[in-house]
Design a protein around this motif. Structure first.
Motif, PDB file in Angstrom:
ATOM      1  N   MET A 157       0.804  -1.216   0.000  1.00 24.96           N
ATOM      2  CA  MET A 157       0.000   0.000   0.000  1.00 24.96           C
ATOM      3  C   MET A 157       0.838   1.268   0.000  1.00 24.96           C
ATOM      4  SD  MET A 157      -3.113  -0.819  -0.260  1.00 24.96           S
ATOM      5  CE  MET A 157      -2.524  -2.094  -1.380  1.00 24.96           C
ATOM      6  N   GLY A 158       2.147   1.155  -0.065  1.00 19.01           N
ATOM      7  CA  GLY A 158       2.982   2.348  -0.100  1.00 19.01           C
ATOM      8  C   GLY A 158       2.943   3.014  -1.459  1.00 19.01           C
ATOM      9  N   GLY A 159       3.340   4.284  -1.516  1.00 19.23           N
ATOM     10  CA  GLY A 159       3.365   5.001  -2.781  1.00 19.23           C
ATOM     11  C   GLY A 159       1.982   5.368  -3.245  1.00 19.23           C
ATOM     12  N   GLY A 160       1.884   5.718  -4.499  1.00 19.57           N
ATOM     13  CA  GLY A 160       0.585   6.103  -5.038  1.00 19.57           C
ATOM     14  C   GLY A 160       0.224   7.527  -4.688  1.00 19.57           C
ATOM     15  N   PHE A 161      -0.952   7.940  -5.140  1.00 17.01           N
ATOM     16  CA  PHE A 161      -1.466   9.291  -4.911  1.00 17.01           C
ATOM     17  C   PHE A 161      -2.363   9.253  -3.679  1.00 17.01           C
ATOM     18  CE2 PHE A 161      -4.496  12.799  -6.233  1.00 17.01           C
ATOM     19  CZ  PHE A 161      -3.592  13.820  -5.991  1.00 17.01           C
ATOM     20  N   ALA A 162      -2.177  10.199  -2.770  1.00 15.12           N
ATOM     21  CA  ALA A 162      -2.759  10.087  -1.434  1.00 15.12           C
ATOM     22  C   ALA A 162      -4.241  10.454  -1.351  1.00 15.12           C
ATOM     23  CB  ALA A 162      -1.967  10.959  -0.457  1.00 15.12           C
ATOM     24  N   SER A 163      -4.871  10.858  -2.415  1.00 17.28           N
ATOM     25  CA  SER A 163      -6.265  11.286  -2.346  1.00 17.28           C
ATOM     26  C   SER A 163      -7.179  10.162  -1.865  1.00 17.28           C
ATOM     27  CB  SER A 163      -6.731  11.755  -3.722  1.00 17.28           C
ATOM     28  OG  SER A 163      -8.122  12.017  -3.729  1.00 17.28           O
ATOM     29  N   ASP A 164      -8.144  10.538  -1.023  1.00 16.08           N
ATOM     30  CA  ASP A 164      -9.191   9.586  -0.623  1.00 16.08           C
ATOM     31  C   ASP A 164     -10.543   9.988  -1.196  1.00 16.08           C
ATOM     32  OD1 ASP A 164      -9.874  11.794   0.873  1.00 16.08           O
ATOM     33  OD2 ASP A 164     -10.072  10.710   2.771  1.00 16.08           O
TER      34      ASP A 164
ATOM     35  N   LEU B 289      -4.014   4.447  -5.890  1.00 15.78           N
ATOM     36  CA  LEU B 289      -4.808   5.235  -4.928  1.00 15.78           C
ATOM     37  C   LEU B 289      -4.957   4.421  -3.648  1.00 15.78           C
ATOM     38  CD1 LEU B 289      -7.410   6.328  -7.590  1.00 15.78           C
ATOM     39  CD2 LEU B 289      -5.945   7.932  -6.345  1.00 15.78           C
ATOM     40  N   PRO B 290      -3.919   4.371  -2.832  1.00  9.36           N
ATOM     41  CA  PRO B 290      -3.938   3.483  -1.667  1.00  9.36           C
ATOM     42  C   PRO B 290      -4.970   3.847  -0.609  1.00  9.36           C
ATOM     43  CG  PRO B 290      -1.996   4.908  -1.646  1.00  9.36           C
ATOM     44  CD  PRO B 290      -2.635   5.078  -2.978  1.00  9.36           C
ATOM     45  N   ASN B 291      -5.509   5.072  -0.666  1.00  9.82           N
ATOM     46  CA  ASN B 291      -6.465   5.494   0.364  1.00  9.82           C
ATOM     47  C   ASN B 291      -7.922   5.417  -0.072  1.00  9.82           C
ATOM     48  OD1 ASN B 291      -4.324   6.131   2.093  1.00  9.82           O
ATOM     49  ND2 ASN B 291      -4.150   8.214   1.269  1.00  9.82           N
ATOM     50  N   VAL B 292      -8.173   5.006  -1.310  1.00  9.25           N
ATOM     51  CA  VAL B 292      -9.569   4.990  -1.757  1.00  9.25           C
ATOM     52  C   VAL B 292     -10.299   3.785  -1.170  1.00  9.25           C
ATOM     53  CG1 VAL B 292      -9.021   6.150  -3.921  1.00  9.25           C
ATOM     54  CG2 VAL B 292      -9.176   3.654  -3.869  1.00  9.25           C
ATOM     55  N   ARG B 293     -11.619   3.906  -1.101  1.00 10.72           N
ATOM     56  CA  ARG B 293     -12.477   2.819  -0.625  1.00 10.72           C
ATOM     57  C   ARG B 293     -13.106   2.125  -1.822  1.00 10.72           C
ATOM     58  NH1 ARG B 293     -12.641   4.114   4.933  1.00 10.72           N
ATOM     59  NH2 ARG B 293     -10.942   5.641   5.145  1.00 10.72           N
ATOM     60  N   ILE B 294     -13.198   0.811  -1.719  1.00 11.26           N
ATOM     61  CA  ILE B 294     -13.732  -0.009  -2.808  1.00 11.26           C
ATOM     62  C   ILE B 294     -14.908  -0.824  -2.282  1.00 11.26           C
ATOM     63  CG2 ILE B 294     -13.228  -1.807  -4.501  1.00 11.26           C
ATOM     64  CD1 ILE B 294     -10.226  -1.011  -4.171  1.00 11.26           C
ATOM     65  N   VAL B 295     -16.005  -0.801  -3.016  1.00 12.25           N
ATOM     66  CA  VAL B 295     -17.201  -1.566  -2.664  1.00 12.25           C
ATOM     67  C   VAL B 295     -17.533  -2.464  -3.849  1.00 12.25           C
ATOM     68  CG1 VAL B 295     -19.639  -1.456  -2.015  1.00 12.25           C
ATOM     69  CG2 VAL B 295     -18.048   0.338  -1.238  1.00 12.25           C
ATOM     70  N   CYS B 296     -17.729  -3.743  -3.578  1.00 14.48           N
ATOM     71  CA  CYS B 296     -18.123  -4.681  -4.634  1.00 14.48           C
ATOM     72  C   CYS B 296     -19.515  -5.221  -4.341  1.00 14.48           C
ATOM     73  CB  CYS B 296     -17.134  -5.837  -4.735  1.00 14.48           C
ATOM     74  SG  CYS B 296     -17.591  -7.060  -5.998  1.00 14.48           S
ATOM     75  N   LEU B 297     -20.403  -5.085  -5.306  1.00 14.91           N
ATOM     76  CA  LEU B 297     -21.766  -5.601  -5.166  1.00 14.91           C
ATOM     77  C   LEU B 297     -21.825  -7.055  -5.609  1.00 14.91           C
ATOM     78  CD1 LEU B 297     -24.446  -4.180  -4.266  1.00 14.91           C
ATOM     79  CD2 LEU B 297     -22.479  -2.697  -4.622  1.00 14.91           C
ATOM     80  N   ARG B 298     -22.560  -7.821  -4.832  1.00 21.40           N
ATOM     81  CA  ARG B 298     -22.858  -9.211  -5.183  1.00 21.40           C
ATOM     82  C   ARG B 298     -24.369  -9.390  -5.175  1.00 21.40           C
ATOM     83  NH1 ARG B 298     -19.261 -13.269  -6.856  1.00 21.40           N
ATOM     84  NH2 ARG B 298     -17.229 -13.044  -5.851  1.00 21.40           N
TER      85      ARG B 298
ATOM     86  N   LEU C  46     -21.476   3.034   4.862  1.00 22.50           N
ATOM     87  CA  LEU C  46     -20.940   4.361   5.181  1.00 22.50           C
ATOM     88  C   LEU C  46     -19.689   4.252   6.043  1.00 22.50           C
ATOM     89  CD1 LEU C  46     -24.213   6.398   5.873  1.00 22.50           C
ATOM     90  CD2 LEU C  46     -22.847   6.338   3.784  1.00 22.50           C
ATOM     91  N   ALA C  47     -19.699   3.333   6.988  1.00 21.48           N
ATOM     92  CA  ALA C  47     -18.536   3.159   7.857  1.00 21.48           C
ATOM     93  C   ALA C  47     -17.309   2.756   7.038  1.00 21.48           C
ATOM     94  CB  ALA C  47     -18.831   2.123   8.944  1.00 21.48           C
ATOM     95  N   HIS C  48     -17.491   1.834   6.118  1.00 19.09           N
ATOM     96  CA  HIS C  48     -16.373   1.404   5.277  1.00 19.09           C
ATOM     97  C   HIS C  48     -15.813   2.558   4.465  1.00 19.09           C
ATOM     98  CE1 HIS C  48     -13.941  -1.032   2.549  1.00 19.09           C
ATOM     99  NE2 HIS C  48     -14.519  -0.397   1.532  1.00 19.09           N
ATOM    100  N   CYS C  49     -16.683   3.443   4.007  1.00 15.16           N
ATOM    101  CA  CYS C  49     -16.262   4.568   3.170  1.00 15.16           C
ATOM    102  C   CYS C  49     -15.769   5.750   3.982  1.00 15.16           C
ATOM    103  CB  CYS C  49     -17.409   5.002   2.259  1.00 15.16           C
ATOM    104  SG  CYS C  49     -17.872   3.748   1.046  1.00 15.16           S
ATOM    105  N   GLY C  50     -15.750   5.638   5.322  1.00 11.66           N
ATOM    106  CA  GLY C  50     -15.278   6.727   6.166  1.00 11.66           C
ATOM    107  C   GLY C  50     -16.226   7.901   6.214  1.00 11.66           C
ATOM    108  N   LEU C  51     -17.518   7.614   6.109  1.00 15.49           N
ATOM    109  CA  LEU C  51     -18.545   8.663   6.116  1.00 15.49           C
ATOM    110  C   LEU C  51     -19.393   8.558   7.370  1.00 15.49           C
ATOM    111  CD1 LEU C  51     -19.675   8.224   2.404  1.00 15.49           C
ATOM    112  CD2 LEU C  51     -18.450  10.216   3.308  1.00 15.49           C
ATOM    113  N   GLY C  52     -19.745   9.705   7.934  1.00 16.91           N
ATOM    114  CA  GLY C  52     -20.631   9.715   9.087  1.00 16.91           C
ATOM    115  C   GLY C  52     -22.057   9.368   8.693  1.00 16.91           C
TER     116      GLY C  52
END
Length: 548
Positions: A293-300, A403-412, A485-491
């Motif tokens: 997870m090192g490197g990359g662009f820090a944007s979340d 983008l090491p700080n982004v959140r990923i959601v996969c639908l099943r 929301l918790a996974h995405c870091g949202l209140g």
């Protein structure tokens, strides 16, 4: 783009001395230029290109000649040349909205979304009046998910060409995306009143409402289908039949029409599962170990919502974008386009073995920053944005590095419902992603590839991907929304439970459904088709997929 007469330039071409032999005398470029414009008007793109290109080295820089050359190059699929000529046309005459509109179109074709919107904004600010320019700009905005702007321009275009079926169709489509379904219905009907053979409008109408015994289009569809011979007509008419018969509960007949429509649409595509398997297998080979997870662009800022199409990705996008900190960017092609460009691959396909191999050498930080930058300014209004292109699941290894700080959601979703949903849907026919969907068993084979790849991503990206089961979201809306929301870091925000009140445009296959409150009507849809899906079930179970 509507048929048009290209107006050329406002000033005459200069008459100068020919750069040639003395006996040739003075060179008058005007007949050649006139012939180039006439060739453009009659759609003789090759001749228009040759004539315009022959003039350029013999006259001072001239916007009109570059414009003719640029439009002709676009029509001949010579995008880099067309882009260069149209940029020069705008440079030499920045006051022509039609020049700026075609430049915006070229930028959109090159997947330079931010730049295309800026060029379209500049053209719109000049208050263009001719319908073809208005239509071109509206299409650019549509491709950039700026649907409110598109509606306004399609309306203005329609006012200037009310007798054109395509003008009504384009406006109706954008009205559907912004949720104005009553107006959309009227415009689709107006389109068909002008041209009953505008086949795609029949399917769009069928998808706009739930048919009932009292209100449906089946008599009209039957009459047209009896006379239809070409594959495109049969595809749209059979699929419209299937949708309305399913609404009426006649699943055996619906499936017959669905299969016939998809077979017509698949003619000549030459799809094989082996072609996709090459890409899926290579992705696992390129990312064999857990990804650092090192490197990359820090944007979340980005939140990637991925999964098989028709698995609930639009629903999750609406839930997330109901949060005051989140903007819905729609199904962006940006990550794949940026990856392709930085990889240096010259192959025509957006995603293939050559591109994936070369992309491993791309600096992750450069890739991440270029991707986020490519989404601006449209995604900058709120701190976070959702990119919900389902097929971004193919890029998750590259996304995680860049983008090491982004959140990923996969639908099943239930595998049978997922495959049936893909088979029922007519996706963008020019996209490279959906060729599998014209055959039910090919769709099942594609699902097996997807399932194996997602299991691999979980192994090499431990803890990075939240899987959300569509059925669980329907059964426990609040609990699953809190988890999301918790996974995405949202209140927590109550508005996320009222996603059907979200007024943001939706330009996906679920544009109508997501404006309804949560319901259970689509659960276990596959069981309604009975033995027609036995072959699909056997294929999935043989591939290790349990079917509840």
């Amino acid at each position: 783009m509507p048929t048009r007469k290209w107006r050329g330039v406002n000033r005459e071409l200069p008459v100068g001395e020919q750069q040639g032999t003395a006996e040739d005398g003075a060179f008058d470029p005007r007949p050649i230029y006139q012939a180039a414009v006439e060739a453009l008007n009659r759609g003789d793109w090759q001749r228009a290109s040759i004539l315009a290109e022959s003039l350029l080295p013999r006259i001072p820089p001239h916007a009109g000649v570059h414009f003719v050359a640029g439009v002709a190059c676009l029509q001949l699929q010579r995008l880099p040349e067309g882009l260069r000529h149209l940029q020069l046309a705008v440079h030499h005459n920045p006051r022509r909205p039609d020049y700026a509109a075609q430049f915006a179109r070229a930028l959109a074709l090159a997947r330079l979304t931010r730049e295309s919107v800026a060029a379209a904004d500049a053209a719109t600010a000049m208050s263009p009046d001719d319908p073809a320019t208005l239509d071109t700009l509206a299409v650019v905005y549509t491709q950039a998910n700026a649907h409110a702007k598109a509606v306004r321009l399609f309306e203005r275009a329609l006012q200037r060409m009310p007798g054109r079926a395509i003008a009504h169709f384009n406006l109706a489509t954008s009205l559907t995306f912004v949720g104005e379904l009553d107006r959309a219905e009227r415009e689709y009907e107006a389109c068909l009143a002008i041209d009953p053979a505008f086949w795609k409008a029949h399917l769009a109408l069928a998808q706009l409402r739930k048919a009932s015994a009292e209100s449906n289009h089946l008599p009209r569809l039957r009459a047209l289908l009896e006379k239809a011979t070409e594959a495109t007509a049969r595809m749209y008419l059979h699929l419209a039949h299937a949708k309305e018969l399913e609404d009426l509960g006649d699943y055996p007949q619906a499936f017959l029409h669905l299969s016939a429509g998809k077979a017509a649409g698949g003619e000549g595509r030459g799809y094989t599962t082996a072609r996709d398997a090459l890409v899926f297998d290579l992705l696992r080979a390129l990312f064999p170990e857990p990804i650092a997870m090192g490197g990359g662009f820090a944007s979340d800022a980005p939140i990637f919502v991925v999964g098989m199409p028709r698995s609930g990705t639009t629903l999750v996008d609406r839930i997330l974008s109901s949060h005051p900190d989140v903007h819905s960017a729609g199904e962006l092609q940006n990550f794949g386009v940026v990856l392709k460009r930085l990889s240096g691959s010259r192959t025509p396909e957006l995603l293939n073995v050559d591109t994936l191999r070369r992309a491993m050498q791309v600096d992750p930080r450069v890739l991440g920053e270029a991707y986020v930058d490519s989404t601006r300014p449209g995604t900058a209004a709120r701190p976070r944005f959702v990119d919900k292109l389902p097929h971004n699941f193919l890029y998750l290894g590259y996304i995680a590095r860049a983008l090491p700080n982004v959140r990923i959601v996969c639908l099943r979703r239930n595998p049978m419902d997922t495959c049936l949903g893909n088979f029922r849907q007519l996706f963008a026919q020019t996209s490279p992603y959906y060729d599998y969907s014209f055959d039910l068993l090919d769709t099942g084979r594609y699902f097996l590839l997807f399932d194996a790849l997602m299991r691999h991503w979980h192994q090499v990206l431990p803890g990075r991907i939240l899987e959300v089961q569509y059925e669980s979201l329907v059964d426990d809306q609040e609990g699953q929304t809190r988890r999301l929301l918790a996974h995405c870091g949202l209140g927590w925000d109550e508005a996320c439970l009222r996603f059907s009140e979200n007024t943001a445009p939706v330009a996906t296959a679920s544009a109508v459904q997501v404006r309804e409150p949560m319901h259970r009507q689509a659960l276990a849809r596959w069981k309604r088709y009975g033995s027609a899906l036995d072959g699909l079930r056997e294929l999935l179970e043989a591939g290790g997929i349990p079917i509840d």
